[in-house]
Design a protein around this motif. Structure first.
Motif, PDB file in Angstrom:
ATOM      1  N   ARG A  18      34.362 -20.227  20.280  1.00 10.91           N
ATOM      2  CA  ARG A  18      33.412 -19.158  19.956  1.00 10.91           C
ATOM      3  C   ARG A  18      34.155 -18.208  19.037  1.00 10.91           C
ATOM      4  O   ARG A  18      35.190 -17.666  19.407  1.00 10.91           O
ATOM      5  CB  ARG A  18      32.958 -18.445  21.219  1.00 10.91           C
ATOM      6  N   SER A  76      33.978 -14.853  16.423  1.00 12.07           N
ATOM      7  CA  SER A  76      33.226 -13.605  16.277  1.00 12.07           C
ATOM      8  C   SER A  76      32.123 -13.731  15.236  1.00 12.07           C
ATOM      9  O   SER A  76      32.367 -14.171  14.107  1.00 12.07           O
ATOM     10  CB  SER A  76      34.162 -12.457  15.871  1.00 12.07           C
ATOM     11  N   ASP A  77      30.918 -13.354  15.643  1.00  8.90           N
ATOM     12  CA  ASP A  77      29.813 -13.297  14.694  1.00  8.90           C
ATOM     13  C   ASP A  77      30.156 -12.276  13.617  1.00  8.90           C
ATOM     14  O   ASP A  77      30.819 -11.276  13.894  1.00  8.90           O
ATOM     15  CB  ASP A  77      28.518 -12.891  15.402  1.00  8.90           C
ATOM     16  N   GLY A 129      30.459 -17.388   6.991  1.00  9.22           N
ATOM     17  CA  GLY A 129      29.642 -18.004   8.018  1.00  9.22           C
ATOM     18  C   GLY A 129      30.393 -18.798   9.060  1.00  9.22           C
ATOM     19  O   GLY A 129      29.829 -19.693   9.682  1.00  9.22           O
ATOM     20  N   GLY A 166      31.507 -17.745  11.936  1.00  9.43           N
ATOM     21  CA  GLY A 166      31.315 -17.260  13.298  1.00  9.43           C
ATOM     22  C   GLY A 166      30.310 -18.087  14.076  1.00  9.43           C
ATOM     23  O   GLY A 166      29.516 -18.828  13.505  1.00  9.43           O
ATOM     24  N   GLY A 167      30.382 -17.953  15.385  1.00 10.53           N
ATOM     25  CA  GLY A 167      29.420 -18.618  16.253  1.00 10.53           C
ATOM     26  C   GLY A 167      30.082 -19.600  17.201  1.00 10.53           C
ATOM     27  O   GLY A 167      31.291 -19.586  17.413  1.00 10.53           O
ATOM     28  N   ILE A 168      29.260 -20.472  17.772  1.00 10.41           N
ATOM     29  CA  ILE A 168      29.737 -21.470  18.733  1.00 10.41           C
ATOM     30  C   ILE A 168      30.187 -22.710  17.971  1.00 10.41           C
ATOM     31  O   ILE A 168      29.484 -23.198  17.077  1.00 10.41           O
ATOM     32  CB  ILE A 168      28.639 -21.807  19.751  1.00 10.41           C
ATOM     33  N   THR A 228      35.698  -7.743  12.347  1.00  6.70           N
ATOM     34  CA  THR A 228      35.425  -8.514  11.129  1.00  6.70           C
ATOM     35  C   THR A 228      35.459  -7.651   9.860  1.00  6.70           C
ATOM     36  O   THR A 228      35.587  -8.189   8.763  1.00  6.70           O
ATOM     37  CB  THR A 228      34.062  -9.225  11.221  1.00  6.70           C
TER      38      THR A 228
END
Length: 138
Positions: free
Chosen positions: A39, A41-42, A47, A49-51, A128
């Protein structure tokens, strides 16, 4: 938890940061469990970030993209063992944007779970904004 179990958890996590510092992609690949999840950081640039599902996605789409755009190294300051297979690592990313040449520093917390002697999961929390600021061309 025994002292040797604690040492093993910290040792595996330490090898991750040593591989980053050396720019050793093969060592990074060898550290990730085949069923790795992540995971990120968004709001991270590009792009990333995410799972994240699977070691190849982490290696190629997250770390590969990041290291293409930044000369950076996560530098751990503290390892806090929080369970029989989990460590929280606190530190800073330090580096510069390859395109703009601007330096940055961003604090991080990584939650790392060890599975079968490899990294089974990694949760990254970072500010971020410094990452984005480093991309700005003066």
């Amino acid at each position: 938890m025994s002292e040797s179990e604690t040492s093993t958890i910290v040792e595996v996590a330490t090898r991750l940061y040593e591989a980053f510092a050396a720019g050793d992609g093969l060592a990074l690949a060898g550290l990730l469990h085949p069923e790795f999840t992540g995971r990120v950081s968004d709001g991270m640039p590009f792009g990333v970030g995410g799972i994240i599902e699977g070691p190849q996605q982490m290696l190629r789409n997250v770390w590969g993209t990041t290291f293409t755009q930044y000369q950076t190294t996560p530098q751990p300051d503290e390892y806090v063992v929080v369970g029989e297979n989990r460590v929280i690592v606190l530190g800073y990313y330090r580096g510069r944007s390859r395109v703009a040449g601007r330096e940055y520093e961003a604090a991080f917390a990584h939650g790392i779970t060890i599975r079968d002697g490899k990294i089974g999961s990694l949760v990254q929390i970072t500010d971020t904004k410094p990452w984005h600021d480093a991309l700005a061309v003066s």
